[in-house]
Design a protein around this motif. Structure first.
Motif, PDB file in Angstrom:
ATOM      1  N   ARG A  30      -2.171  12.435  13.248  1.00  0.00           N
ATOM      2  CA  ARG A  30      -2.078  13.262  12.041  1.00  0.00           C
ATOM      3  C   ARG A  30      -2.485  12.399  10.853  1.00  0.00           C
ATOM      4  O   ARG A  30      -2.549  11.168  10.949  1.00  0.00           O
ATOM      5  N   ARG A  31      -2.738  13.060   9.745  1.00  0.00           N
ATOM      6  CA  ARG A  31      -3.080  12.302   8.542  1.00  0.00           C
ATOM      7  C   ARG A  31      -1.861  11.506   8.081  1.00  0.00           C
ATOM      8  O   ARG A  31      -0.749  12.040   8.007  1.00  0.00           O
ATOM      9  N   VAL A  32      -2.079  10.259   7.771  1.00  0.00           N
ATOM     10  CA  VAL A  32      -0.983   9.378   7.410  1.00  0.00           C
ATOM     11  C   VAL A  32      -1.518   8.276   6.510  1.00  0.00           C
ATOM     12  O   VAL A  32      -2.682   7.865   6.635  1.00  0.00           O
ATOM     13  N   ASP A  33      -0.673   7.808   5.589  1.00  0.00           N
ATOM     14  CA  ASP A  33      -1.051   6.686   4.713  1.00  0.00           C
ATOM     15  C   ASP A  33      -0.821   5.390   5.479  1.00  0.00           C
ATOM     16  O   ASP A  33       0.128   4.653   5.214  1.00  0.00           O
ATOM     17  N   LEU A  34      -1.678   5.134   6.436  1.00  0.00           N
ATOM     18  CA  LEU A  34      -1.490   3.985   7.312  1.00  0.00           C
ATOM     19  C   LEU A  34      -1.502   2.655   6.573  1.00  0.00           C
ATOM     20  O   LEU A  34      -0.679   1.772   6.878  1.00  0.00           O
ATOM     21  N   PRO A  35      -2.403   2.422   5.597  1.00  0.00           N
ATOM     22  CA  PRO A  35      -2.368   1.125   4.901  1.00  0.00           C
ATOM     23  C   PRO A  35      -1.009   0.817   4.296  1.00  0.00           C
ATOM     24  O   PRO A  35      -0.552  -0.334   4.343  1.00  0.00           O
ATOM     25  N   ARG A  36      -0.327   1.807   3.737  1.00  0.00           N
ATOM     26  CA  ARG A  36       0.996   1.565   3.161  1.00  0.00           C
ATOM     27  C   ARG A  36       1.990   1.171   4.245  1.00  0.00           C
ATOM     28  O   ARG A  36       2.804   0.266   4.070  1.00  0.00           O
ATOM     29  N   LEU A  37       1.932   1.834   5.402  1.00  0.00           N
ATOM     30  CA  LEU A  37       2.850   1.498   6.495  1.00  0.00           C
ATOM     31  C   LEU A  37       2.611   0.076   7.000  1.00  0.00           C
ATOM     32  O   LEU A  37       3.546  -0.605   7.426  1.00  0.00           O
ATOM     33  N   LEU A  38       1.378  -0.376   6.948  1.00  0.00           N
ATOM     34  CA  LEU A  38       1.047  -1.684   7.510  1.00  0.00           C
ATOM     35  C   LEU A  38       1.549  -2.838   6.664  1.00  0.00           C
ATOM     36  O   LEU A  38       1.376  -3.999   7.032  1.00  0.00           O
ATOM     37  N   THR A  39       2.191  -2.550   5.541  1.00  0.00           N
ATOM     38  CA  THR A  39       2.832  -3.617   4.760  1.00  0.00           C
ATOM     39  C   THR A  39       4.229  -3.930   5.282  1.00  0.00           C
ATOM     40  O   THR A  39       4.853  -4.903   4.833  1.00  0.00           O
ATOM     41  N   ASP A  68     -12.160  12.931   9.598  1.00  0.00           N
ATOM     42  CA  ASP A  68     -11.095  13.801  10.089  1.00  0.00           C
ATOM     43  C   ASP A  68      -9.715  13.146  10.039  1.00  0.00           C
ATOM     44  O   ASP A  68      -8.712  13.748  10.426  1.00  0.00           O
ATOM     45  N   GLY A  69      -9.643  11.903   9.547  1.00  0.00           N
ATOM     46  CA  GLY A  69      -8.362  11.228   9.364  1.00  0.00           C
ATOM     47  C   GLY A  69      -7.732  10.698  10.628  1.00  0.00           C
ATOM     48  O   GLY A  69      -6.581  10.232  10.591  1.00  0.00           O
TER      49      GLY A  69
END
Length: 520
Positions: A155-164, A75-76
């Motif tokens: 909400r759905r989010v590109d978390l790996p990209r933010l963690l850079t 479910d993201g």
């Protein structure tokens, strides 16, 4: 033969016995506190000193950082990151999941005032924690065991990209407890990246040395980031052999630069936009839409990009640059008109705003010390004077002073703005204009704009999200809170002995992926 190769290596190193990578880095970094870093100059250094859960390779692709793998629930709403078996700080102490969680809590604490914490608003309770409405312990980040970090998102989010991003780097909290704000000084700063801080000579250079506790020894033992605020002086240092890589290239005709430097000149597409901002909280721009539009119409962006910046930049009539993933940018409606048509409309809007040759507007245009910014500001001021009869004063400030004044919105009128993408997402550009954003230097406040951003967050598909973001961008542009001028290109000079320097849309080049080899 072996002696000849050794001598060549020493000549390209800058230090007998040890290779040193000499990098131009623009203005003096305002801080080396990763959670408080507000600009490219500090992020470049921090990328060498720290590593987040996720990292980027030389081409900008995502790779494992302190986490060896990650997954997201169907479910993201839950992201799980599994750490590498052995992680150490640069002082040799163990780094575990509990410390990473504690670092996140520090990043979002109100006292930290992290300028880009808003990018992580999808993390459960992140906004409430930063506003002081909830304690940091309620942030949606937890450590069920020593090797696992779990994020709960809304909400759905590109978390790996933010963690850079630097906001997500782990900070060694004992150093803050002992030294407070001075924990960023040499001998006190403890990181977890490929390099450690060896020296910091203010307004001159920052020296890093290889971190012996990092899992993969960096190919180059030492790196020096030089303050190169003036692009022309930086070019001279490069020509004299004092730099391996420049941060930028001063405005010059592109054919001449190519003839002069050949393959050493690296120009690439870049996810960044340059604009001038209006202080909407004070006269003469508060509640004066027609004056703001007149000044925007009066700018000949084609002349600026062909003759002033002149290094492949594209004229801009919007905020979000082309090439951003899953997005079709908005644009000012009259951007498709001919320049003479825009200039005629500029004169009408100027008159409708209550100004004329007999009653000219008085404007102060503020920018940070930089040859390219000075050249562009002079050209913009000339356009406003010649077409509209405006009275324009230029104000040049050292970077830290400029950043402080721009943020406070007390003395600014028109100021040098712009944004370089933190992540490949249109939202990254638009979020800066929320009322409570630390990067909302204009003071733009529009509930309708923010409602569109919220609708984008709740959109059921990428297409629907993109459409809401585009509506938000169009609304911002119609308010003329900013004056778009051009979309960036990245531009560097790179000596032939530097290997591993790869173009990427975010223009990030961690030193650990570079090598110094004798020029053939």
């Amino acid at each position: 033969m072996r002696i000849g190769v050794l001598l060549a290596g020493l000549l390209c190193s800058g230090l007998a016995g040890a290779q040193v990578l000499e990098r131009g880095n623009g203005p003096e970094p305002s801080t080396l506190d990763a959670h408080r870093c507000p600009e490219v100059a500090c992020a470049n250094v921090l990328r060498d000193l720290y590593e987040g859960l996720v990292a980027e390779d030389a081409r900008g692709g995502l790779i494992p950082g302190t986490a060896e793998r990650w997954s997201v629930s169907e479910d993201g709403t839950t992201w799980t990151f599994v750490l590498r078996p052995v992680l150490r700080w640069s002082n040799g102490e163990a780094l575990d999941a509990a410390q990473i969680v504690a670092s996140f809590r520090r990043a979002f604490a109100p006292a930290t005032a992290a300028p880009f914490a808003g990018h992580f608003d999808a993390i459960e309770h992140a906004g409430a924690v930063q506003r002081g409405e909830r304690p940091p312990a309620q942030l949606g980040v937890s450590a069920p065991d020593a090797r696992t970090v779990v994020f709960r998102v809304t909400r759905r989010v590109d978390l790996p990209r933010l963690l850079t991003l630097p906001t997500a780097y782990p900070i060694y909290l004992p150093a803050i407890a002992e030294h407070g704000a001075q924990h960023i000084r040499p001998g006190r700063l403890v990181g977890n990246g490929a390099y450690r801080l060896a020296d910091w000579l203010p307004q001159a250079m920052i020296t890093l040395e290889r971190n012996e506790h990092f899992r993969e020894p960096a190919p180059i033992p030492r790196v020096r980031f030089h303050v190169t605020e003036d692009a022309s002086s930086e070019l001279k240092r490069f020509e004299a052999g004092g730099l391996h890589i420049t941060e930028t290239v001063p405005p010059q005709p592109l054919p001449q630069l190519r003839a002069r430097f050949g393959g050493q000149l690296r120009i690439s597409p870049y996810l960044g936009s340059f604009w001038l901002g209006f202080n909407l909280t004070k006269p003469p721009f508060k509640d004066n839409l027609k004056l703001r539009e007149a000044l925007s119409l009066a700018i000949d962006r084609d002349i600026l990009t062909r003759h002033v910046t002149a290094l492949g930049e594209q004229p801009a009539f919007g905020l979000v640059p082309p090439g951003v993933a899953d997005y079709s940018p908005a644009s000012l409606g009259w951007g498709r008109a001919e320049q003479f048509q825009r200039e005629a409309l500029a004169k009408r809007r100027y008159a409708e705003a209550g100004y004329s040759a007999a009653n000219p507007v008085e404007i102060e245009l503020r920018y940070n010390t930089s040859t390219p910014h000075r050249r562009l500001s002079l050209a913009v001021a000339a356009m406003w004077r010649e077409l509209l009869g405006a009275t324009v004063r230029l104000r040049n400030e050292e970077w830290k002073v400029f950043v402080g004044n721009r943020r406070q919105r007390v003395v600014t009128q028109v100021f040098r703005g712009g944004w370089i993408a933190d992540v490949d997402d249109a939202r990254n550009f638009l979020d800066n204009f929320r009322t409570d954003s630390a990067a909302n230097w204009t003071g733009y406040a529009d509930p309708g704009f923010e409602a569109l951003l919220d609708a984008a967050d709740a959109a059921p598909s990428l297409a629907a999200r993109s459409e809401k973001l585009r509506e938000a961008e169009a609304r911002l542009l119609s308010a003329h809170a900013i004056l778009p001028i051009y979309f960036y290109t990245s531009k560097h000079l790179v000596r032939p002995e530097v290997q591993g320097f790869e173009a990427n849309p975010l223009d990030r080049h961690p030193s650990r992926f570079l090598r110094l080899e004798p020029e053939r």
